[in-house]
Design a protein around this motif. Structure first.
Motif, short mmCIF file in Angstrom:
data_model
loop_
_atom_site.label_atom_id
_atom_site.label_comp_id
_atom_site.label_asym_id
_atom_site.label_seq_id
_atom_site.Cartn_x
_atom_site.Cartn_y
_atom_site.Cartn_z
N GLU A 68 0.82 -1.20 0.00
CA GLU A 68 0.00 0.00 0.00
C GLU A 68 0.87 1.26 0.00
OE1 GLU A 68 -2.54 -0.31 3.34
OE2 GLU A 68 -3.80 -1.91 2.47
N HIS A 69 2.00 1.19 0.77
CA HIS A 69 2.90 2.34 0.81
C HIS A 69 3.50 2.61 -0.58
CE1 HIS A 69 5.87 5.16 2.28
NE2 HIS A 69 6.86 4.39 1.76
N GLU A 70 3.93 1.55 -1.24
CA GLU A 70 4.47 1.73 -2.59
C GLU A 70 3.42 2.31 -3.54
OE1 GLU A 70 5.93 -2.02 -3.77
OE2 GLU A 70 7.69 -1.98 -2.41
N ALA A 71 2.18 1.81 -3.37
CA ALA A 71 1.11 2.34 -4.23
C ALA A 71 0.86 3.81 -3.94
CB ALA A 71 -0.17 1.52 -4.01
N LEU A 72 0.91 4.19 -2.64
CA LEU A 72 0.71 5.59 -2.28
C LEU A 72 1.85 6.46 -2.80
CD1 LEU A 72 -0.65 5.25 1.35
CD2 LEU A 72 -1.92 5.96 -0.66
N VAL A 73 3.08 5.94 -2.71
CA VAL A 73 4.23 6.71 -3.22
C VAL A 73 4.10 6.93 -4.73
CG1 VAL A 73 6.72 6.65 -3.57
CG2 VAL A 73 5.76 6.04 -1.34
N GLU A 74 3.69 5.87 -5.42
CA GLU A 74 3.49 6.01 -6.87
C GLU A 74 2.38 7.00 -7.18
OE1 GLU A 74 2.72 2.15 -8.32
OE2 GLU A 74 4.79 1.43 -8.07
N GLY A 75 1.30 6.94 -6.37
CA GLY A 75 0.20 7.90 -6.57
C GLY A 75 0.66 9.32 -6.29
N GLU A 76 1.54 9.48 -5.26
CA GLU A 76 2.07 10.81 -4.96
C GLU A 76 2.92 11.34 -6.11
OE1 GLU A 76 4.70 13.05 -1.46
OE2 GLU A 76 4.33 10.88 -1.40
N GLY A 77 3.70 10.46 -6.79
CA GLY A 77 4.52 10.88 -7.93
C GLY A 77 3.66 11.33 -9.12
N GLU A 78 2.59 10.60 -9.32
CA GLU A 78 1.71 10.97 -10.42
C GLU A 78 1.01 12.29 -10.13
OE1 GLU A 78 -0.91 7.73 -10.89
OE2 GLU A 78 0.61 6.35 -11.72
N ALA A 79 0.67 12.50 -8.86
CA ALA A 79 -0.05 13.74 -8.52
C ALA A 79 0.86 14.96 -8.49
CB ALA A 79 -0.73 13.59 -7.18
N ALA A 80 2.21 14.73 -8.47
CA ALA A 80 3.13 15.87 -8.42
C ALA A 80 3.06 16.72 -9.69
CB ALA A 80 4.56 15.36 -8.19
N GLN A 85 0.43 17.40 -11.29
CA GLN A 85 -0.83 18.14 -11.30
C GLN A 85 -1.03 18.84 -9.97
OE1 GLN A 85 -3.78 15.19 -12.21
NE2 GLN A 85 -2.90 14.70 -14.21
N VAL A 86 -0.03 19.62 -9.54
CA VAL A 86 -0.03 20.26 -8.24
C VAL A 86 -1.22 21.20 -8.09
CG1 VAL A 86 1.27 21.76 -6.68
CG2 VAL A 86 2.45 20.04 -8.08
N ASP A 87 -1.45 21.96 -9.08
CA ASP A 87 -2.51 22.97 -8.97
C ASP A 87 -3.89 22.32 -8.86
OD1 ASP A 87 -0.57 24.90 -9.10
OD2 ASP A 87 -0.75 25.14 -11.30
N GLU A 88 -4.07 21.23 -9.63
CA GLU A 88 -5.41 20.64 -9.66
C GLU A 88 -5.66 19.68 -8.50
OE1 GLU A 88 -5.70 20.66 -14.55
OE2 GLU A 88 -5.77 18.76 -13.45
N MET A 89 -4.57 19.05 -8.00
CA MET A 89 -4.81 18.01 -6.99
C MET A 89 -4.03 18.30 -5.70
SD MET A 89 -4.54 14.65 -9.45
CE MET A 89 -5.11 13.58 -8.15
N ALA A 90 -3.98 19.58 -5.26
CA ALA A 90 -3.24 19.94 -4.05
C ALA A 90 -3.84 19.25 -2.82
CB ALA A 90 -3.25 21.46 -3.87
N GLU A 91 -5.15 19.29 -2.76
CA GLU A 91 -5.80 18.67 -1.59
C GLU A 91 -5.59 17.15 -1.59
OE1 GLU A 91 -9.47 21.90 -1.22
OE2 GLU A 91 -9.87 19.77 -1.64
N THR A 92 -5.61 16.57 -2.79
CA THR A 92 -5.41 15.11 -2.86
C THR A 92 -4.01 14.72 -2.43
OG1 THR A 92 -6.99 15.03 -4.69
CG2 THR A 92 -5.56 13.10 -4.38
#
Length: 254
Positions: A164-176, A178-185
């Motif tokens: 789950e941690h690896e999945a979250l880290v990968e999700g955090e990289g993808e969201a980086a 799109q900082v403006d659109e997914m800041a809260e995420t």
């Protein structure tokens, strides 16, 4: 007629051996109703005289030859009595010796029975100790199995949380991107990642503690196993010693 005192009478001198001497004497007491005092005196004298016992022997002249023969007969009789008494003393000694041997055998038997009883008590005590060690060993084995199952479950949880941690880290990289659109995420993901990291650290510490506990239980199990083996070896040695002592006591008693 003139009265003659008893001690001065010739009849007293003639009858000196009749009362307490070397004669067989028959005395007749004559009484009459005419004189009561003399009758009573006569009866008293007769009562005293009847208690006198004589040992009459034949008056004979013994020459040296006859005396020597009588002495030889007496010596033979005394020798026979001595032999008989020696035989009696020998029988008594043999009886005393046999009685002492019987008592000694009885004492040896009692000592052998006491040794057998002590060996039996030692065997029962060793058996009780062995059963207690086995029960403790079973309890330790159950604890070890429980610890192993808990460690396996904990390892599974750690692996799942790492995924789950690896999945979250990968999700955090993808969201980086799109900082403006997914800041809260991203902030939520970071918070979740921090919580998962903290939980992962706790689980790893718990796993380490459980592993340490498992090692201690395994060491205790090894010690109990060694103690059980030592107890069984002592029990076997005691049984052999008791059997040897019982065999020796039976041989001595036989």
């Amino acid at each position: 007629a003139r009265h003659v005192p008893y001690r001065d009478s010739k009849l007293t001198r003639l009858l000196a051996d009749s009362l307490g001497g070397n004669c067989k004497t028959t005395m007749i007491a004559c009484v009459a109703a005419a004189s009561m005092a003399e009758t009573v005196s006569t009866l008293k004298f007769a009562s005293r005289a009847r208690h006198v016992h004589n040992s009459a022997r034949i008056n004979e002249q013994i020459d040296q030859r006859t005396k020597l023969q009588s002495l030889e007969v007496e010596l033979t009789r005394l020798r026979a009595v001595l032999v008989e008494r020696e035989q009696s003393v020998g029988d008594s000694r043999r009886f005393v010796q046999a009685e002492a041997e019987r008592q000694q055998a009885f004492a040896e038997r009692e000592r052998a029975e006491a040794q057998v009883e002590r060996a039996e008590a030692e065997r029962r005590r060793a058996e009780a100790e062995r059963l207690s060690a086995l029960r403790q060993l079973e309890a330790r084995s159950r604890e070890v199995l429980q610890e192993k199952a808990a460690n396996a479950l904990l390892a599974e949880q750690i692996a799942r949380m790492e995924d789950e941690h690896e999945a979250l880290v990968e999700g955090e990289g993808e969201a980086a991107g799109q900082v403006d659109e997914m800041a809260e995420t991203v902030a939520e993901l970071q918070r979740i990642v921090a919580e998962r990291d903290a939980a992962l650290v706790r689980l790893r510490e718990e796993a380490t503690a459980r592993q340490r506990r498992l090692s201690e239980l395994e060491d205790a199990l090894d010690r109990k196993t060694a103690q059980l083996i030592h107890t069984q070896r002592l029990q076997v040695e005691r049984r052999e010693a008791a059997a040897e002592a019982a065999a020796e006591a039976a041989a001595e008693a036989a």
